[in-house]
Every structure is written in C-alpha cells, then in structure tokens.
Design a protein around this motif. Sequence first.
Motif, PDB file in Angstrom:
ATOM      1  N   PRO A 125      -3.870 -18.026  -2.491  1.00 59.12           N
ATOM      2  CA  PRO A 125      -2.848 -17.223  -3.154  1.00 59.12           C
ATOM      3  C   PRO A 125      -3.417 -16.367  -4.294  1.00 59.12           C
ATOM      4  O   PRO A 125      -2.846 -15.337  -4.641  1.00 59.12           O
ATOM      5  N   ASP A 126      -4.547 -16.773  -4.856  1.00 63.87           N
ATOM      6  CA  ASP A 126      -5.166 -15.975  -5.923  1.00 63.87           C
ATOM      7  C   ASP A 126      -5.455 -14.552  -5.459  1.00 63.87           C
ATOM      8  O   ASP A 126      -5.349 -13.596  -6.226  1.00 63.87           O
ATOM      9  N   TYR A 127      -5.837 -14.408  -4.197  1.00 61.50           N
ATOM     10  CA  TYR A 127      -6.104 -13.092  -3.615  1.00 61.50           C
ATOM     11  C   TYR A 127      -4.842 -12.229  -3.657  1.00 61.50           C
ATOM     12  O   TYR A 127      -4.880 -11.056  -3.999  1.00 61.50           O
ATOM     13  N   LYS A 180       0.826  -1.209   0.000  1.00 59.31           N
ATOM     14  CA  LYS A 180       0.000   0.000   0.000  1.00 59.31           C
ATOM     15  C   LYS A 180       0.858   1.257   0.000  1.00 59.31           C
ATOM     16  O   LYS A 180       0.472   2.273  -0.554  1.00 59.31           O
ATOM     17  N   ASN A 181       2.040   1.184   0.601  1.00 58.17           N
ATOM     18  CA  ASN A 181       2.935   2.343   0.684  1.00 58.17           C
ATOM     19  C   ASN A 181       3.897   2.448  -0.495  1.00 58.17           C
ATOM     20  O   ASN A 181       4.792   3.289  -0.488  1.00 58.17           O
ATOM     21  N   GLY A 182       3.745   1.569  -1.487  1.00 52.73           N
ATOM     22  CA  GLY A 182       4.605   1.628  -2.671  1.00 52.73           C
ATOM     23  C   GLY A 182       6.023   1.144  -2.429  1.00 52.73           C
ATOM     24  O   GLY A 182       6.952   1.557  -3.121  1.00 52.73           O
ATOM     25  N   GLU A 183       6.198   0.252  -1.457  1.00 56.60           N
ATOM     26  CA  GLU A 183       7.530  -0.221  -1.093  1.00 56.60           C
ATOM     27  C   GLU A 183       7.821  -1.646  -1.573  1.00 56.60           C
ATOM     28  O   GLU A 183       8.787  -2.256  -1.143  1.00 56.60           O
ATOM     29  N   VAL A 184       6.993  -2.187  -2.460  1.00 59.71           N
ATOM     30  CA  VAL A 184       7.232  -3.526  -3.011  1.00 59.71           C
ATOM     31  C   VAL A 184       7.670  -3.360  -4.461  1.00 59.71           C
ATOM     32  O   VAL A 184       6.940  -2.793  -5.281  1.00 59.71           O
ATOM     33  N   ALA A 185       8.872  -3.856  -4.770  1.00 59.36           N
ATOM     34  CA  ALA A 185       9.423  -3.707  -6.114  1.00 59.36           C
ATOM     35  C   ALA A 185       9.042  -4.878  -7.015  1.00 59.36           C
ATOM     36  O   ALA A 185       8.857  -4.693  -8.220  1.00 59.36           O
ATOM     37  N   PHE A 186       8.925  -6.081  -6.438  1.00 61.65           N
ATOM     38  CA  PHE A 186       8.718  -7.275  -7.258  1.00 61.65           C
ATOM     39  C   PHE A 186       8.239  -8.418  -6.372  1.00 61.65           C
ATOM     40  O   PHE A 186       8.614  -8.492  -5.200  1.00 61.65           O
ATOM     41  N   VAL A 187       7.421  -9.311  -6.925  1.00 60.38           N
ATOM     42  CA  VAL A 187       6.982 -10.505  -6.210  1.00 60.38           C
ATOM     43  C   VAL A 187       7.165 -11.704  -7.131  1.00 60.38           C
ATOM     44  O   VAL A 187       6.796 -11.669  -8.303  1.00 60.38           O
ATOM     45  N   GLU A 188       7.757 -12.755  -6.573  1.00 60.30           N
ATOM     46  CA  GLU A 188       7.945 -13.994  -7.312  1.00 60.30           C
ATOM     47  C   GLU A 188       7.117 -15.083  -6.652  1.00 60.30           C
ATOM     48  O   GLU A 188       7.293 -15.390  -5.471  1.00 60.30           O
ATOM     49  N   PHE A 189       6.178 -15.634  -7.407  1.00 57.25           N
ATOM     50  CA  PHE A 189       5.329 -16.720  -6.934  1.00 57.25           C
ATOM     51  C   PHE A 189       5.886 -18.041  -7.453  1.00 57.25           C
ATOM     52  O   PHE A 189       6.344 -18.116  -8.593  1.00 57.25           O
ATOM     53  N   GLY A 216       1.211 -20.650  -6.605  1.00 56.30           N
ATOM     54  CA  GLY A 216       1.616 -19.444  -5.893  1.00 56.30           C
ATOM     55  C   GLY A 216       1.533 -19.563  -4.392  1.00 56.30           C
ATOM     56  O   GLY A 216       1.488 -18.560  -3.689  1.00 56.30           O
ATOM     57  N   GLU A 217       1.541 -20.785  -3.871  1.00 56.91           N
ATOM     58  CA  GLU A 217       1.427 -20.960  -2.422  1.00 56.91           C
ATOM     59  C   GLU A 217       2.689 -20.572  -1.672  1.00 56.91           C
ATOM     60  O   GLU A 217       2.685 -20.490  -0.454  1.00 56.91           O
ATOM     61  N   THR A 218       3.761 -20.329  -2.388  1.00 62.14           N
ATOM     62  CA  THR A 218       4.988 -19.770  -1.814  1.00 62.14           C
ATOM     63  C   THR A 218       5.300 -18.536  -2.633  1.00 62.14           C
ATOM     64  O   THR A 218       5.226 -18.561  -3.862  1.00 62.14           O
ATOM     65  N   ALA A 219       5.638 -17.441  -1.929  1.00 66.35           N
ATOM     66  CA  ALA A 219       5.931 -16.199  -2.637  1.00 66.35           C
ATOM     67  C   ALA A 219       7.062 -15.451  -1.936  1.00 66.35           C
ATOM     68  O   ALA A 219       7.209 -15.524  -0.712  1.00 66.35           O
ATOM     69  N   TYR A 220       7.843 -14.745  -2.738  1.00 66.40           N
ATOM     70  CA  TYR A 220       8.967 -13.955  -2.243  1.00 66.40           C
ATOM     71  C   TYR A 220       8.797 -12.509  -2.704  1.00 66.40           C
ATOM     72  O   TYR A 220       8.523 -12.268  -3.882  1.00 66.40           O
ATOM     73  N   ALA A 221       8.973 -11.578  -1.782  1.00 67.01           N
ATOM     74  CA  ALA A 221       8.841 -10.157  -2.098  1.00 67.01           C
ATOM     75  C   ALA A 221      10.203  -9.487  -2.081  1.00 67.01           C
ATOM     76  O   ALA A 221      11.048  -9.789  -1.240  1.00 67.01           O
ATOM     77  N   THR A 222      10.406  -8.581  -3.017  1.00 66.24           N
ATOM     78  CA  THR A 222      11.576  -7.713  -3.017  1.00 66.24           C
ATOM     79  C   THR A 222      11.063  -6.322  -2.672  1.00 66.24           C
ATOM     80  O   THR A 222      10.198  -5.784  -3.370  1.00 66.24           O
ATOM     81  N   PHE A 223      11.562  -5.775  -1.583  1.00 64.87           N
ATOM     82  CA  PHE A 223      11.133  -4.447  -1.144  1.00 64.87           C
ATOM     83  C   PHE A 223      12.080  -3.386  -1.670  1.00 64.87           C
ATOM     84  O   PHE A 223      13.230  -3.670  -2.003  1.00 64.87           O
ATOM     85  N   LYS A 224      11.578  -2.153  -1.723  1.00 69.40           N
ATOM     86  CA  LYS A 224      12.418  -1.036  -2.151  1.00 69.40           C
ATOM     87  C   LYS A 224      12.246   0.121  -1.184  1.00 69.40           C
ATOM     88  O   LYS A 224      11.161   0.350  -0.649  1.00 69.40           O
ATOM     89  N   PRO A 261      15.232 -10.747  -2.014  1.00 69.62           N
ATOM     90  CA  PRO A 261      13.887 -11.322  -1.871  1.00 69.62           C
ATOM     91  C   PRO A 261      13.736 -12.029  -0.522  1.00 69.62           C
ATOM     92  O   PRO A 261      14.665 -12.662  -0.031  1.00 69.62           O
ATOM     93  N   ILE A 262      12.566 -11.882   0.069  1.00 69.10           N
ATOM     94  CA  ILE A 262      12.255 -12.527   1.345  1.00 69.10           C
ATOM     95  C   ILE A 262      10.883 -13.180   1.230  1.00 69.10           C
ATOM     96  O   ILE A 262       9.983 -12.642   0.581  1.00 69.10           O
ATOM     97  N   ARG A 263      10.751 -14.327   1.839  1.00 69.07           N
ATOM     98  CA  ARG A 263       9.491 -15.070   1.769  1.00 69.07           C
ATOM     99  C   ARG A 263       8.391 -14.317   2.502  1.00 69.07           C
ATOM    100  O   ARG A 263       8.596 -13.759   3.572  1.00 69.07           O
ATOM    101  N   ILE A 264       7.208 -14.328   1.910  1.00 70.89           N
ATOM    102  CA  ILE A 264       6.037 -13.781   2.589  1.00 70.89           C
ATOM    103  C   ILE A 264       5.527 -14.912   3.473  1.00 70.89           C
ATOM    104  O   ILE A 264       5.177 -15.989   2.978  1.00 70.89           O
ATOM    105  N   GLY A 265       5.538 -14.679   4.788  1.00 79.63           N
ATOM    106  CA  GLY A 265       5.313 -15.767   5.730  1.00 79.63           C
ATOM    107  C   GLY A 265       4.006 -15.727   6.488  1.00 79.63           C
ATOM    108  O   GLY A 265       2.949 -15.973   5.926  1.00 79.63           O
ATOM    109  N   GLN A 266       4.083 -15.425   7.769  1.00 78.65           N
ATOM    110  CA  GLN A 266       2.957 -15.544   8.693  1.00 78.65           C
ATOM    111  C   GLN A 266       1.671 -14.958   8.122  1.00 78.65           C
ATOM    112  O   GLN A 266       1.613 -13.792   7.782  1.00 78.65           O
ATOM    113  N   GLY A 267       0.645 -15.825   8.010  1.00 79.25           N
ATOM    114  CA  GLY A 267      -0.664 -15.384   7.555  1.00 79.25           C
ATOM    115  C   GLY A 267      -0.861 -15.395   6.050  1.00 79.25           C
ATOM    116  O   GLY A 267      -1.955 -15.097   5.576  1.00 79.25           O
TER     117      GLY A 267
END
Length: 141
Positions: A115-117, A65-74, A79-87, A97-103
């Motif tokens: 994961p579709d959401y 929401k704050n525009g701090e995500v540069a890229f996501v790899e599913f 897509g049940e595992t995903a990694y986010a790259t923040f900026k 890249p870091i795994r999107i974890g809890q929740g």
Amino acid sequence: GVIASPSPASAAYKLGDKSSVVGREIRSFEGLIYSFKNTALDGGLDASKIKEPSVPFIEFGEKMKNGEVAFVEFMAPNGETAYATFKDKESGKESEPIRIGQGYPTGGKKSWSSPDYVIRSVSNYGVPYKFTVPMLAKYNS
C-alpha cells in the motif's frame, strides 16, 4: 566542466512528477531473495473475496493519471484497504467512495508491492487523502 551527472534511473523520479509514478517498475531494497519472490507480478487483492463494490487497481491508476480522482481514504494502520472518490472532469460531480479492489497491492507474500506504493502515488499526483481508524470513525462526526 561537469563532474558527474545523474543516471537516467536516479533522474527519472521527481516528487510531484505525474509521469514518474503509476505504472513504473518498483524495485525493492530488501535483497536478492525478494527480487525472485514473485516475478509474475500477479499478486494483490483478489476482488472475488471482498463483499462490496470495487474498482480494479489498474482502472484506479488510469483515472488518477487522467485527473479523475478527487479523494482517497486509506484504512489504518497500513492502508491495506482504500476507497476512492472519483470526479467527472467536465461537470466536477463526485461519486460515492468505492473500494479499490482487484490487484490493489497488499504487501503479502504474493503481492508485488505494498500500500505504500499507492500512498506515494496518490501524494505525487496531488490527490487529497487521509487515513481513517475504522473503530474511531463513528466518533468523528
């Protein structure tokens, strides 16, 4: 005159509208039984069961929401595992890249979503993303 106008529920979601995605209630079209399956909304990934650094799904959503995500790899196929790259918004520097974890929604019987959401949310925020087939990734160098 106006014959009919859209109800607030149908007018609230607009493709590309950043305020209409993260944090909104998601309703399933799978029937009444699904609606009562887990109303506590306490499902999703349990980060204590993964063996790598991760960021909570809620924090990921705030950063998006704050525009701090540069890229996501599913990870394929779902897509049940995903990694986010923040900026960093000021410097533009990107993190590893870091795994999107809890929740993170898993689509399992105790999860309130899937994961579709997340894929839809990432797309609506205009964040670049890709799907990777883990076993084939090493050949894509």
